[in-house]
Design a protein around this motif. Sequence first.
Motif, PDB file in Angstrom:
ATOM      1  N   LEU A 129     105.999 102.245  17.662  1.00 36.13           N
ATOM      2  CA  LEU A 129     105.966 103.628  17.160  1.00 36.13           C
ATOM      3  C   LEU A 129     107.042 104.489  17.805  1.00 36.13           C
ATOM      4  CD1 LEU A 129     102.090 104.299  17.112  1.00 36.13           C
ATOM      5  CD2 LEU A 129     103.542 103.511  15.244  1.00 36.13           C
ATOM      6  N   GLY A 130     107.730 103.941  18.827  1.00 32.03           N
ATOM      7  CA  GLY A 130     108.806 104.687  19.482  1.00 32.03           C
ATOM      8  C   GLY A 130     108.300 105.847  20.339  1.00 32.03           C
ATOM      9  N   LEU A 131     107.039 105.760  20.807  1.00 31.52           N
ATOM     10  CA  LEU A 131     106.504 106.834  21.647  1.00 31.52           C
ATOM     11  C   LEU A 131     107.031 106.708  23.074  1.00 31.52           C
ATOM     12  CD1 LEU A 131     102.718 106.913  20.582  1.00 31.52           C
ATOM     13  CD2 LEU A 131     104.653 108.133  19.574  1.00 31.52           C
ATOM     14  N   SER A 132     107.081 107.852  23.787  1.00 32.25           N
ATOM     15  CA  SER A 132     107.424 107.802  25.213  1.00 32.25           C
ATOM     16  C   SER A 132     106.232 107.180  25.951  1.00 32.25           C
ATOM     17  CB  SER A 132     107.673 109.221  25.738  1.00 32.25           C
ATOM     18  OG  SER A 132     106.449 109.943  25.733  1.00 32.25           O
ATOM     19  N   ARG A 133     106.413 106.827  27.209  1.00 31.96           N
ATOM     20  CA  ARG A 133     105.323 106.240  28.003  1.00 31.96           C
ATOM     21  C   ARG A 133     104.117 107.179  28.048  1.00 31.96           C
ATOM     22  NH1 ARG A 133     104.848 101.016  28.597  1.00 31.96           N
ATOM     23  NH2 ARG A 133     106.937 100.172  28.536  1.00 31.96           N
ATOM     24  N   ASP A 134     104.379 108.463  28.284  1.00 29.42           N
ATOM     25  CA  ASP A 134     103.268 109.416  28.382  1.00 29.42           C
ATOM     26  C   ASP A 134     102.537 109.544  27.041  1.00 29.42           C
ATOM     27  OD1 ASP A 134     103.783 109.852  30.992  1.00 29.42           O
ATOM     28  OD2 ASP A 134     104.738 111.822  30.733  1.00 29.42           O
ATOM     29  N   GLN A 135     103.329 109.627  25.964  1.00 24.28           N
ATOM     30  CA  GLN A 135     102.705 109.729  24.630  1.00 24.28           C
ATOM     31  C   GLN A 135     101.887 108.476  24.320  1.00 24.28           C
ATOM     32  OE1 GLN A 135     106.398 110.282  22.492  1.00 24.28           O
ATOM     33  NE2 GLN A 135     105.949 112.450  22.083  1.00 24.28           N
ATOM     34  N   ALA A 136     102.455 107.308  24.681  1.00 28.09           N
ATOM     35  CA  ALA A 136     101.757 106.048  24.397  1.00 28.09           C
ATOM     36  C   ALA A 136     100.463 105.953  25.201  1.00 28.09           C
ATOM     37  CB  ALA A 136     102.675 104.863  24.705  1.00 28.09           C
ATOM     38  N   THR A 137     100.495 106.424  26.437  1.00 24.22           N
ATOM     39  CA  THR A 137      99.276 106.397  27.265  1.00 24.22           C
ATOM     40  C   THR A 137      98.220 107.329  26.662  1.00 24.22           C
ATOM     41  OG1 THR A 137     100.570 105.884  29.221  1.00 24.22           O
ATOM     42  CG2 THR A 137      98.364 106.779  29.595  1.00 24.22           C
ATOM     43  N   ALA A 138      98.665 108.500  26.190  1.00 21.98           N
ATOM     44  CA  ALA A 138      97.720 109.438  25.565  1.00 21.98           C
ATOM     45  C   ALA A 138      97.115 108.795  24.312  1.00 21.98           C
ATOM     46  CB  ALA A 138      98.438 110.741  25.219  1.00 21.98           C
ATOM     47  N   ARG A 139      97.941 108.105  23.533  1.00 20.18           N
ATOM     48  CA  ARG A 139      97.404 107.439  22.331  1.00 20.18           C
ATOM     49  C   ARG A 139      96.445 106.327  22.725  1.00 20.18           C
ATOM     50  NH1 ARG A 139      96.787 106.754  17.337  1.00 20.18           N
ATOM     51  NH2 ARG A 139      96.889 104.734  16.317  1.00 20.18           N
ATOM     52  N   ALA A 140      96.776 105.589  23.751  1.00 18.16           N
ATOM     53  CA  ALA A 140      95.890 104.502  24.199  1.00 18.16           C
ATOM     54  C   ALA A 140      94.534 105.074  24.631  1.00 18.16           C
ATOM     55  CB  ALA A 140      96.538 103.724  25.338  1.00 18.16           C
ATOM     56  N   ALA A 151      87.768 106.814  28.118  1.00 17.20           N
ATOM     57  CA  ALA A 151      89.203 106.630  28.359  1.00 17.20           C
ATOM     58  C   ALA A 151      89.504 106.229  29.802  1.00 17.20           C
ATOM     59  CB  ALA A 151      89.948 107.919  28.000  1.00 17.20           C
ATOM     60  N   ASP A 152      88.683 106.690  30.742  1.00 16.83           N
ATOM     61  CA  ASP A 152      88.949 106.373  32.153  1.00 16.83           C
ATOM     62  C   ASP A 152      88.793 104.883  32.459  1.00 16.83           C
ATOM     63  OD1 ASP A 152      89.503 108.980  32.572  1.00 16.83           O
ATOM     64  OD2 ASP A 152      87.580 109.483  33.527  1.00 16.83           O
ATOM     65  N   ARG A 153      88.065 104.170  31.582  1.00  9.69           N
ATOM     66  CA  ARG A 153      87.941 102.714  31.811  1.00  9.69           C
ATOM     67  C   ARG A 153      89.251 101.992  31.514  1.00  9.69           C
ATOM     68  NH1 ARG A 153      82.946 100.338  32.391  1.00  9.69           N
ATOM     69  NH2 ARG A 153      84.215  98.667  33.252  1.00  9.69           N
ATOM     70  N   GLY A 154      90.225 102.717  31.003  1.00  9.57           N
ATOM     71  CA  GLY A 154      91.539 102.119  30.725  1.00  9.57           C
ATOM     72  C   GLY A 154      92.206 101.576  31.965  1.00  9.57           C
ATOM     73  N   ALA A 155      91.768 102.061  33.151  1.00 11.10           N
ATOM     74  CA  ALA A 155      92.358 101.567  34.403  1.00 11.10           C
ATOM     75  C   ALA A 155      91.823 100.184  34.778  1.00 11.10           C
ATOM     76  CB  ALA A 155      92.059 102.559  35.526  1.00 11.10           C
ATOM     77  N   SER A 156      90.858  99.692  34.010  1.00  9.96           N
ATOM     78  CA  SER A 156      90.245  98.386  34.337  1.00  9.96           C
ATOM     79  C   SER A 156      91.159  97.233  33.922  1.00  9.96           C
ATOM     80  CB  SER A 156      88.914  98.229  33.598  1.00  9.96           C
ATOM     81  OG  SER A 156      88.064  99.315  33.855  1.00  9.96           O
ATOM     82  N   TYR A 157      90.953  96.118  34.595  1.00  7.80           N
ATOM     83  CA  TYR A 157      91.561  94.860  34.159  1.00  7.80           C
ATOM     84  C   TYR A 157      90.558  94.165  33.231  1.00  7.80           C
ATOM     85  CZ  TYR A 157      95.026  95.598  37.788  1.00  7.80           C
ATOM     86  OH  TYR A 157      96.036  96.138  38.531  1.00  7.80           O
ATOM     87  N   PRO A 158      91.022  93.268  32.363  1.00 10.63           N
ATOM     88  CA  PRO A 158      90.095  92.653  31.399  1.00 10.63           C
ATOM     89  C   PRO A 158      88.846  92.050  32.032  1.00 10.63           C
ATOM     90  CG  PRO A 158      92.346  92.138  30.784  1.00 10.63           C
ATOM     91  CD  PRO A 158      92.424  92.868  32.098  1.00 10.63           C
ATOM     92  N   HIS A 159      88.980  91.402  33.201  1.00 10.13           N
ATOM     93  CA  HIS A 159      87.805  90.719  33.770  1.00 10.13           C
ATOM     94  C   HIS A 159      86.760  91.717  34.269  1.00 10.13           C
ATOM     95  CE1 HIS A 159      89.983  91.562  37.560  1.00 10.13           C
ATOM     96  NE2 HIS A 159      88.783  91.569  38.105  1.00 10.13           N
ATOM     97  N   GLN A 160      87.126  93.010  34.363  1.00 10.88           N
ATOM     98  CA  GLN A 160      86.165  94.018  34.834  1.00 10.88           C
ATOM     99  C   GLN A 160      85.332  94.598  33.687  1.00 10.88           C
ATOM    100  OE1 GLN A 160      89.254  96.386  36.820  1.00 10.88           O
ATOM    101  NE2 GLN A 160      88.330  95.863  38.796  1.00 10.88           N
ATOM    102  N   LEU A 161      85.604  94.139  32.458  1.00 14.61           N
ATOM    103  CA  LEU A 161      84.861  94.632  31.285  1.00 14.61           C
ATOM    104  C   LEU A 161      83.922  93.561  30.757  1.00 14.61           C
ATOM    105  CD1 LEU A 161      87.777  96.319  29.305  1.00 14.61           C
ATOM    106  CD2 LEU A 161      86.215  97.400  30.919  1.00 14.61           C
TER     107      LEU A 161
END
Length: 338
Positions: A129-140, A151-161
């Motif tokens: 989509l050509g987003l900046s890092r900050d924009q992409a993080t906000a979209r994620a 959204a705060d669970r985004g800091a997790s690694y896959p094995h923590q979910l």
Amino acid sequence: MNDISQKATASLLSVDGLSVDYGLKGVSLPAIQDVSFELRAGEAVALVGESGSGKTTTAMAIAGLLSPNARVSGGQVRYRGARLPIDDDAAMRPHRWSETSVIFQGAMNALNPVHRIIKQIAEPCVLKLGLSRDQATARARELLELVGIPADRGASYPHQLSGGMRQRVMIAMALACKPSIVIGDEPTTALDVINQAQILKLLVELRSKFNLALILITHDLSVVSESCDRVMIMYAGRIVEDGAVADVFAAPKHPYTRLMIESIPNPAMGVRVLRPIPGDPPTLARRPPGCPFNPRCPSVMPVCKIDIPALAGSAQGRVACHLHSSSLTQSDEVAAHV
Ligand code: SF4
């Protein structure tokens, strides 16, 4: 509007005579043969069949994700009228994820174990989509909330979910670049019953919200009735029946479809245990002459052992079975009913 122009405007994806072979030990084996169907915007279609029926090969061919030993041996796939280079990985990259994305089964294998999930969801937003890092993080973060993960669970690694949450992450990734078509490759298979139901409900909601066309690969007919408009039954690399889910479930035409439906436990009808279809599906290397279902079919006729039945019918429903062929001879008809 005539039929042809109606079809042209309504069809998002057009699969026409698609055939794919696998090269194994120097031999070319047909995995799917002459697969044809149309998919409209917002439509949900299930591809159903036993292992080896060709449903995953069909879906991966559409996404341009065939394995290295696979070769498109015939047919074509068109998206919004333009032919897709499905056998050219590099040429498919602009299309893949932006127009057609995939929810893979087994999220633990599909996710990168050493990256936080927020990064894995944001990455395609930067690249596609050509987003900046900050924009992409906000979209994620938005996408995580959309699939029911704080959204705060985004800091997790896959094995923590949990398994259910990882599958939700896979759905968020599939939606990241705003595709029109999402392919779900057995997206609930690895989950427990409660998570299966929740993930299916989420898919149904997201499909409606974004008018997504959904191709759902499954061997579980109960999944189909809850989430799809149309069902295509595959056997030995071919579509053997398709139609509206309600029609096919109420009055299956192909003996294989009928046996699959009858195999499901139905306590209301006194059927409490799974009744498997007798026999095994043919392997890629050993397919019987004539109708590939003939060794297992309770209605087999002499013609079935010679001729492969063509898939015939209308947009409302098609079936590939000599029982529904107008060229059936009298002796065949007698044989089918003894
Ligand atoms: Fe059975 Fe013959 Fe129909 Fe095949 S073509 S499903 S063998 S009746």
